[in-house]
Motif scaffolding. Sequence first.
Motif, PDB file in Angstrom:
ATOM      1  N   ARG A 112      43.600  -7.798 -18.129  1.00  0.00           N
ATOM      2  CA  ARG A 112      43.426  -7.340 -16.748  1.00  0.00           C
ATOM      3  C   ARG A 112      42.301  -8.058 -16.029  1.00  0.00           C
ATOM      4  O   ARG A 112      42.126  -7.905 -14.821  1.00  0.00           O
ATOM      5  N   ASP A 113      41.496  -8.803 -16.779  1.00  0.00           N
ATOM      6  CA  ASP A 113      40.325  -9.463 -16.195  1.00  0.00           C
ATOM      7  C   ASP A 113      40.209 -10.879 -16.721  1.00  0.00           C
ATOM      8  O   ASP A 113      40.437 -11.128 -17.903  1.00  0.00           O
ATOM      9  N   ASN A 124      42.219  -9.108 -12.279  1.00  0.00           N
ATOM     10  CA  ASN A 124      40.952  -9.251 -11.549  1.00  0.00           C
ATOM     11  C   ASN A 124      40.288 -10.542 -11.955  1.00  0.00           C
ATOM     12  O   ASN A 124      40.216 -10.840 -13.142  1.00  0.00           O
ATOM     13  N   MET A 170      32.479  -7.163 -20.950  1.00  0.00           N
ATOM     14  CA  MET A 170      33.602  -6.508 -20.291  1.00  0.00           C
ATOM     15  C   MET A 170      34.674  -6.096 -21.307  1.00  0.00           C
ATOM     16  O   MET A 170      35.197  -4.975 -21.268  1.00  0.00           O
ATOM     17  N   GLU A 212      33.513  -3.017 -23.271  1.00  0.00           N
ATOM     18  CA  GLU A 212      33.540  -1.741 -22.569  1.00  0.00           C
ATOM     19  C   GLU A 212      34.976  -1.312 -22.291  1.00  0.00           C
ATOM     20  O   GLU A 212      35.309  -0.133 -22.450  1.00  0.00           O
ATOM     21  N   ARG A 213      35.823  -2.257 -21.887  1.00  0.00           N
ATOM     22  CA  ARG A 213      37.198  -1.893 -21.546  1.00  0.00           C
ATOM     23  C   ARG A 213      38.060  -1.755 -22.788  1.00  0.00           C
ATOM     24  O   ARG A 213      39.181  -1.285 -22.715  1.00  0.00           O
ATOM     25  N   THR A 270      29.587  -5.113 -19.238  1.00  0.00           N
ATOM     26  CA  THR A 270      29.982  -3.733 -19.557  1.00  0.00           C
ATOM     27  C   THR A 270      29.981  -2.861 -18.311  1.00  0.00           C
ATOM     28  O   THR A 270      30.697  -1.871 -18.256  1.00  0.00           O
ATOM     29  N   ASN A 302      32.946  -2.602 -14.589  1.00  0.00           N
ATOM     30  CA  ASN A 302      33.950  -1.575 -14.289  1.00  0.00           C
ATOM     31  C   ASN A 302      33.391  -0.427 -13.451  1.00  0.00           C
ATOM     32  O   ASN A 302      34.124   0.469 -13.047  1.00  0.00           O
ATOM     33  N   LYS A 360      30.687   1.644 -14.444  1.00  0.00           N
ATOM     34  CA  LYS A 360      29.854   2.591 -15.205  1.00  0.00           C
ATOM     35  C   LYS A 360      28.385   2.192 -15.094  1.00  0.00           C
ATOM     36  O   LYS A 360      28.072   1.000 -15.135  1.00  0.00           O
TER      37      LYS A 360
END
Lengths: 581, 581
Positions: free
Chosen positions: B24-25, B48, B65, B68-69, B445, B448, B450
């Motif tokens: 997704r990224d 993204n 990233m 975290e995802r 991280t 997104n 957070k």
Amino acid sequence: MEHTETLTRYMAKFVQGLVEAGVRDVVISPGSRSTPIAMTCAEYDEINHWVNLDERSAAFFALGMAKERRRPVALVCTSGTAAANYYPAVIEAFYSRIPLVVLTADRPHELRDVGAPQSIEQLNLYGEYVKWFHDLALPEGSEKMLQYAKTTAGRAVQEAILGNDGPVQINLPLREPLIPDFTLPGLWEADSATKERSPVIGKRAIDRGYLDSLIEKLKGFSKGLIVCGPQMDPVLGEALAYLAKRIGAPVLADPLSQLRANKYEKNNIIETYDAILKHDEIKQTLQPEFIIRFGAMPVSKPYLQWLTSLNAPLHFIVEPEAGYREPAGVETTAIYADPVIFAEQLAERLDQPIVENSWLETWKNMNQIAKDLLLAESPEEGMNEGHAVVKLAEVIPDQSILYVGNSMPIRDVDTFFMTTPKAVDIMANRGANGIDGVVSAALGTGANGKPVTLLIGDLSFFHDMNGLLIAKQKNLNITVVLINNDGGGIFSYLPQASHPEHYEELFGTPMGIEFQPFVEAYGGSYCLAESWDEYTNALAESYVSSGLSVIEVRTRREENVPYHRAKWESVKEAIGKQLKG
Amino acid sequence: MEHTETLTRYMAKFVQGLVEAGVRDVVISPGSRSTPIAMTCAEYDEINHWVNLDERSAAFFALGMAKERRRPVALVCTSGTAAANYYPAVIEAFYSRIPLVVLTADRPHELRDVGAPQSIEQLNLYGEYVKWFHDLALPEGSEKMLQYAKTTAGRAVQEAILGNDGPVQINLPLREPLIPDFTLPGLWEADSATKERSPVIGKRAIDRGYLDSLIEKLKGFSKGLIVCGPQMDPVLGEALAYLAKRIGAPVLADPLSQLRANKYEKNNIIETYDAILKHDEIKQTLQPEFIIRFGAMPVSKPYLQWLTSLNAPLHFIVEPEAGYREPAGVETTAIYADPVIFAEQLAERLDQPIVENSWLETWKNMNQIAKDLLLAESPEEGMNEGHAVVKLAEVIPDQSILYVGNSMPIRDVDTFFMTTPKAVDIMANRGANGIDGVVSAALGTGANGKPVTLLIGDLSFFHDMNGLLIAKQKNLNITVVLINNDGGGIFSYLPQASHPEHYEELFGTPMGIEFQPFVEAYGGSYCLAESWDEYTNALAESYVSSGLSVIEVRTRREENVPYHRAKWESVKEAIGKQLKG
């Protein structure tokens, strides 16, 4: 022998081996596992040690130093990703043929591949980008193994400079405790410093029979060219000047050929071939029958494109040792020979010029026309990238180094830096042409005390700002001309520029940061030059000041493109007229 | 099909393949050769794209990233040393098991290894540090080759997440012209976004027969331990809480085990084992008979040292998929099983606790004593590194991330960050434990949305300051607690500290720079916290502000060592008394 004594003697032998083989400088990045080798280098007077925190910058710093000193430089880092940060500079060193001896501290065998902290697989970490790799034995105290430590260090240096220069890696597994004891007696061999065990390496020389047959072949033609791309041999300029005179050929001299500067005779030097060869009509008019190229492929893209369209019957590429550097995909004959010896021997065997004078004169006339136009000040107001090079060439000191960033600066130097009697070594990272590590490489070339000017764009400067820390810590002298077009200027010349949707984000990449606070935080002096007077004054002042001086020149990408295009257009018109007339 | 259409359709298929497989990224660093893939990612709404200039930072940003995802993130860079700058993060991703899909643009085959500009050998650039490598075919427009582009992208993602997660590389050779044409009809498959082709991967489950025999074995002993080192599964905490309760064992929970935070039952959690196990007498008193370890080896060095001195008859290491992570060199039995399923199944099959209550109570009492001492404010004036963690734990927001630098910060978090019901994901780069790339990983991280707090030392912060550019450009929220002891604080605890001659230069490495101008140049807010009130107020304010906030805590290396040693001494005394009494 107990652990600490074994460790100490083993490391002492190793470092003496480096020194005797010709290493005089080591760049250390701090860490724990590397303590024995770092402390031994720091302790031993015969080797200078430099501490550079960020390993990526450290490796480029070493690269610059090795370039300027023309001898191998060692690197020391701790275990783990520290060593991986060397990778960009190792690759650059491989392709630009710079000798680096990379020493990576490692955990001992029992801590490898078992999830121990800060331990990664370090064997062959740099793959095919090092010329030689060796995993050193764990320290042992026997006479035989102490000798092994020393000869292996020497061997590494030897491998780095035999054939094409390049990087090598020795991996050093080390067990705790890691602190050497330098109070031990008899650690250093008394005469070590005066020993010089660097290998004696013969140069490739071509036999006379071939030289004579080559001359016979060349004599069949009258339009010949000598081309010299990037190369580091400081005396090739003289040899090529002699060859050019004897053979009667123009010499297309890349900015990194070392041929545009110094006091050699430069009658036949053509600096402006990049501007000349931008134009199809002119290109078609110029059909050389033979080309003898020295050095790597020139920076100039028009030259490369011209080559692919040519069908020169004879095309020779002179390589000192080994390698294949012919990206145009044309048919060439490789001559593996020492370029200086080859040029001199060829010149001596010529009884009269081979190249017809009208061909030489055409090139010289075109060059003079282009030079006059390129050097002329633009009638428009404002600062531009090309004239920043012209002005820099005027004031840059004799006996100094000009380090040039990739992307636009090297192209601007190609176009706007003409011959000079000043001894200016022009250098750049042209092995892999990265924008990374350029600040550190430039600082490395100046570590020896020579004045350095770095011409660099904003993206490249940003990429290696960490490299400035050592400038502050060691008060290194450097003048930085920071060409700030707020992003990737080169893309304005490429087709990407006509796609506005993603352009600024993906290619223009404006950073929108001010550089002054960064420069000042590193203890540097900063000047924004908004006129040519301010610019040359700031340059002149920087050369008499110590430490870091940054002179920023702000240019606008949307103005640079028309400026450069107008220059090239004027060159085309004037030369077109001359060729027809 | 002509060149541009082929290029465009091939790239579109490739990017759709990535998306359908779960990406997704994508993190893009600017360049020319990568134009087709970069522009296609920018054009396609289902992915993204993030632009990060310095490739070293970009790769760590992607790593954060992906962490975290908990899904693979792609990286795009141009040819040359750009790709080599990914190396540190690729290695970290390999060892910390984070899925990255590295896409390196390359020159086409005819420009490889011929000295073409900005072209290096990119095949297998990352050696054994990628789980899979593929050199993509040059774009072709046939149905078959368009399908190949898509399935190969999907395959790459699959290889990144099958078995242990990790990095993979696809090398993309691309010919000029490089600009795709997105006006072509039918580029995007209509239902692509809703397709989900990420592979379905079964988890390893142990058969009941073995579980029963395991329980029989464990029943032969009464002093057992559950240990949980660094791991990323957010639901393991609950499973281990259940197992601990059923088996009656204390749980030594690493700060990165995800077990110290969240609302799980934490009755049996022991956070202070690092402080407890620093003392030989205590270590000798504690002789576990069985250990079941989940996650990687804990951060704690005293735990590792204790292990090597132990002779626990049963020692199991639960690995979800594959790998060998046992650096203590002790005999263990590997159990390759999904940790959650294994813990739950084991717990369910226990009819009564195996571990004797007095053993559990001893650990809980020691833990309570140590906790009280470690959390107590020091009577001395001034800021110190341990208490900075205590105070941070008090104010850190629920549903946030605490990213921890290596070297001292992770050790301080181990010692001073106790259990909390707040959902705080504690993360660090513990694959290779480097000080590099930590700023970028933390920012990744938080991409997104957070809230992220980064606890980091000055050397590590310096190393990746370039990472801050994206914080400015994307206005990312991050609170940085910068522990500035002007150099390498960890060395003060090591034997190097007693060798003053080379200490400051090689190990202390004071940088002597002020961080405030750097932070402000990146658009961040800066605060020097000189009291605990200033510190907690600044933290609280940072959590309600947007963008980058840096809170600097200056500590003195020569004071930190006695502070920490006094804490540990007090723990030793109090626990010694308790064990005797």
